[in-house]
Design an enzyme around this catalytic site. Structure first.
Site, mmCIF file in Angstrom:
data_model
loop_
_atom_site.group_PDB
_atom_site.id
_atom_site.type_symbol
_atom_site.label_atom_id
_atom_site.label_comp_id
_atom_site.label_asym_id
_atom_site.label_seq_id
_atom_site.Cartn_x
_atom_site.Cartn_y
_atom_site.Cartn_z
ATOM 1 N N GLU A 1 14.118 -17.255 -1.332
ATOM 2 C CA GLU A 1 13.470 -18.511 -1.651
ATOM 3 C C GLU A 1 13.999 -19.115 -2.952
ATOM 4 O O GLU A 1 14.194 -20.308 -3.061
ATOM 5 C CB GLU A 1 11.966 -18.258 -1.783
ATOM 6 N N ILE B 1 24.176 -10.678 -0.696
ATOM 7 C CA ILE B 1 23.773 -9.902 0.486
ATOM 8 C C ILE B 1 22.624 -10.561 1.224
ATOM 9 O O ILE B 1 22.212 -10.114 2.278
ATOM 10 C CB ILE B 1 23.366 -8.453 0.120
ATOM 11 N N ASP C 1 8.736 -8.619 -0.933
ATOM 12 C CA ASP C 1 8.245 -9.990 -0.976
ATOM 13 C C ASP C 1 6.822 -10.102 -1.463
ATOM 14 O O ASP C 1 5.932 -10.576 -0.756
ATOM 15 C CB ASP C 1 8.331 -10.612 0.419
ATOM 16 N N GLY D 1 16.828 -18.246 -4.586
ATOM 17 C CA GLY D 1 18.263 -18.213 -4.798
ATOM 18 C C GLY D 1 18.869 -17.035 -4.057
ATOM 19 O O GLY D 1 18.228 -16.425 -3.206
ATOM 20 N N ASP D 2 20.110 -16.750 -4.407
ATOM 21 C CA ASP D 2 20.813 -15.685 -3.702
ATOM 22 C C ASP D 2 20.316 -14.308 -4.106
ATOM 23 O O ASP D 2 19.860 -14.096 -5.219
ATOM 24 C CB ASP D 2 22.309 -15.761 -4.016
ATOM 25 N N VAL D 3 20.434 -13.386 -3.166
ATOM 26 C CA VAL D 3 20.233 -11.983 -3.478
ATOM 27 C C VAL D 3 21.623 -11.350 -3.484
ATOM 28 O O VAL D 3 22.386 -11.507 -2.538
ATOM 29 C CB VAL D 3 19.314 -11.304 -2.442
ATOM 30 N N ARG E 1 10.379 -9.290 8.786
ATOM 31 C CA ARG E 1 11.425 -9.871 7.919
ATOM 32 C C ARG E 1 11.209 -9.521 6.453
ATOM 33 O O ARG E 1 12.128 -9.596 5.655
ATOM 34 C CB ARG E 1 11.475 -11.396 8.099
ATOM 35 N N ASN E 2 9.982 -9.153 6.116
ATOM 36 C CA ASN E 2 9.672 -8.810 4.725
ATOM 37 C C ASN E 2 9.526 -7.308 4.491
ATOM 38 O O ASN E 2 8.949 -6.885 3.496
ATOM 39 C CB ASN E 2 8.411 -9.545 4.267
ATOM 40 N N ASP F 1 1.996 -12.141 3.601
ATOM 41 C CA ASP F 1 3.144 -12.490 4.446
ATOM 42 C C ASP F 1 3.806 -11.240 4.992
ATOM 43 O O ASP F 1 5.021 -11.077 4.925
ATOM 44 C CB ASP F 1 4.140 -13.335 3.644
ATOM 45 N N LYS G 1 18.017 -10.402 -7.552
ATOM 46 C CA LYS G 1 17.519 -11.714 -7.130
ATOM 47 C C LYS G 1 17.765 -12.676 -8.259
ATOM 48 O O LYS G 1 17.211 -12.526 -9.346
ATOM 49 C CB LYS G 1 16.008 -11.640 -6.873
HETATM 50 P P1 ADP Z 1 12.568 -14.328 -0.610
HETATM 51 O O1 ADP Z 1 11.369 -13.632 -0.126
HETATM 52 O O2 ADP Z 1 12.521 -14.673 -2.063
HETATM 53 O O3 ADP Z 1 12.908 -15.486 0.242
HETATM 54 P P2 ADP Z 1 13.765 -11.897 0.128
HETATM 55 O O4 ADP Z 1 13.159 -10.953 -0.835
HETATM 56 O O5 ADP Z 1 13.167 -11.914 1.486
HETATM 57 O O6 ADP Z 1 13.769 -13.324 -0.481
HETATM 58 O O7 ADP Z 1 15.292 -11.605 0.234
HETATM 59 C C1 ADP Z 1 16.144 -12.294 1.146
HETATM 60 C C2 ADP Z 1 17.127 -11.330 1.792
HETATM 61 O O8 ADP Z 1 17.903 -10.662 0.801
HETATM 62 C C3 ADP Z 1 16.444 -10.211 2.565
HETATM 63 O O9 ADP Z 1 16.182 -10.583 3.892
HETATM 64 C C4 ADP Z 1 17.487 -9.091 2.500
HETATM 65 O O10 ADP Z 1 18.470 -9.280 3.465
HETATM 66 C C5 ADP Z 1 18.080 -9.294 1.123
HETATM 67 N N1 ADP Z 1 17.382 -8.437 0.136
HETATM 68 C C6 ADP Z 1 16.293 -8.754 -0.596
HETATM 69 N N2 ADP Z 1 15.918 -7.760 -1.392
HETATM 70 C C7 ADP Z 1 16.778 -6.752 -1.157
HETATM 71 C C8 ADP Z 1 16.911 -5.408 -1.663
HETATM 72 N N3 ADP Z 1 16.054 -4.912 -2.565
HETATM 73 N N4 ADP Z 1 17.931 -4.645 -1.184
HETATM 74 C C9 ADP Z 1 18.788 -5.136 -0.266
HETATM 75 N N5 ADP Z 1 18.712 -6.384 0.245
HETATM 76 C C10 ADP Z 1 17.729 -7.196 -0.183
HETATM 77 MG MG MG Z 2 11.582 -12.618 2.443
#
Ligand code: ADP
Ligand code: MG
Length: 415
Positions: free
Chosen positions: A170, A166, A297, A172-174, A283-284, A279, A187
């Site tokens: 940073e 979804i 984040d 890997g995939d979520v 977006r966060n 941060d 995550k």
């Molecule tokens: P990182 O900060 O490690 O790069 P993120 O936490 O920002 O990753 O997650 C990347 C994307 O994954 C988010 O923009 C969102 O679309 C999705 N995502 C992250 N955490 C969740 C969550 N708890 N529920 C639904 N989607 C999520």
């Molecule tokens: Mg993020």
């Protein structure tokens, strides 16, 4: 450009414990003398367990010697451990309704306030607090697999149903998933090299220590061949995507003030705990199916040695306070600057800040005093908060606590 900034976040998503007195939010800092120490929280030992705290106190054996630690079993709560007459007593400090209490009678805004109270008077404890046991070194959050296990944070891979991707993070995939029949976000660590693993575990470690309805919560972690963080599922994704995809025609004034208030509420909680997010940006912030916004984040704690040049990442310049950019000073006050930008994002329906200024010129313009105008249709009260948040002098910016009050007032009259 936005994408670049997102990608390059790397260590910027960290939260930092503000250790220096000068950087404490004013609510914590009304009387710096009161603990008689350079560091207000020197008695704070982070996540150490009961046994370790007893060993530390019994090594010295002075009546009234004390420390405060994070509760491993009750995330978000703390424990006060005190030595008295050959014994160590442990008192649970409960975090309830934005206050801290031991006995449900005396309520305090923050840990220093509570400690100060019991320094003057035992008030039901075995002794009044006399000597703080200072923490050695500066690491507030430790990372150890045993601690996750002993704290009950371990999830077995067998209990998890892993679904489709979804999002991309940073590390890997979520992925979407199911845990105990409930939707979750997972995550997954991409390359399990030591450093990335440590960073993800550190993020998890910090997440076990905070709990607030507007912070995305950690449900547990899987520690098998790869590491997975299992998170509360936020069905509507990131706030910036939410704002952009729905836009002016769908999003109401009420939605906007709700998002602003939700986010500010989480930030006031972090401010109280002397945690800087570093941060904060739309977006966060994630949105769940009930349209509640939650800050995500957390990244790494205690990277006090953080140096962007070493990390080699690009900075989220448009969100950063001047002192964070120039002197690497991340505090709740620099978060407040970012919160001003986040407000601007909310009220411009997800536009990229400083739309007409090339990224390379933003710092120069801001330093010369340029500030963004109010987005079209933005309530004047909100724009006032933005301009206050963008005060060049960090100390003159408001606290999240004060801004939260203003947002609540505005929320009450917004239909
Ligand atoms: P990182 O900060 O490690 O790069 P993120 O936490 O920002 O990753 O997650 C990347 C994307 O994954 C988010 O923009 C969102 O679309 C999705 N995502 C992250 N955490 C969740 C969550 N708890 N529920 C639904 N989607 C999520
Ligand atoms: Mg993020």
């Amino acid at each position: 450009m936005f994408r670049n900034e997102k990608k390059s976040r790397f260590v910027l998503c960290q939260m930092l414990l503000l250790t220096s007195l000068s950087s404490l939010p004013t609510s914590m800092n009304q009387n710096p003398e009161r603990t008689g120490s350079q560091c207000l929280l020197r008695w704070f030992h982070g996540k150490i367990d009961r046994r370790k705290s007893e060993k530390l106190l019994l090594d010295i054996k002075t009546n009234g010697l004390f420390l405060v630690r994070e509760s491993i079993h009750y995330p978000g709560d703390y424990t006060l451990s005190v030595y008295h007459k050959n014994k160590v007593e442990h008192y649970r400090i409960i975090y309830s309704k934005n206050k801290l209490t031991i006995d449900e009678e005396g309520f305090f805004d923050n840990l220093p306030g509570l400690v100060e109270h019991y320094t003057k008077d035992a008030d039901g404890l075995c002794t009044k607090l006399i000597t703080p046991l200072p923490k050695q070194g500066g690491n507030f959050f430790s990372v150890s697999p045993e601690e996750f296990a002993s704290g009950g944070w371990t999830i077995s891979l067998a209990d998890l149903i892993i679904g489709e991707p979804i999002g991309k993070g940073e590390f890997g995939d979520v992925l979407k998933g199911l845990y105990k029949g409930k939707p979750v976000a997972i995550k997954k660590l991409k390359d399990d090299n030591g450093a990335a693993r440590d960073q993800l575990l550190q993020e998890a470690s910090l997440m076990t220590s905070v709990r607030h309805p507007n912070l995305v919560s950690l449900l547990g972690i899987v520690q098998e061949e790869t590491i997975y963080l299992v998170l509360e599922f936020m069905g509507k994704g990131s706030l910036v995507e939410y704002l952009r995809s729905r836009g002016r025609s769908v999003i109401t004034k009420k939605d906007q003030i709700n998002f602003a208030t939700d986010t500010c509420s989480a930030m006031a909680y972090l401010e109280d705990r002397q945690l800087a997010h570093r941060d904060l940006a739309a977006r966060n912030v994630l949105v769940n199916d009930e349209d509640t916004a939650k800050v995500s984040d957390f990244g790494l704690a205690n990277r006090i040695d953080y140096n962007p040049a070493q990390v080699g990442g690009k900075l989220p310049i448009k969100w950063m306070a001047p002192e964070a950019l120039k002197d690497n000073k991340f505090t709740s006050k620099s978060d407040m600057w970012s919160f001003g930008i986040l407000l601007w994002e909310i009220y411009s329906f997800g536009r990229v800040p400083y739309p007409r200024i090339p990224l390379a010129d933003v710092v120069m313009h801001v330093e010369r005093g340029y500030r963004m105008e109010a987005p079209e249709g933005c309530p004047p009260e909100i724009y006032t908060i933005m301009t206050e948040a963008w005060n060049g002098d960090p100390e003159k910016r408001p606290t999240f606590k004060i801004v939260l009050q203003k947002l609540h007032d505005l929320q009450a009259v917004t239909v």
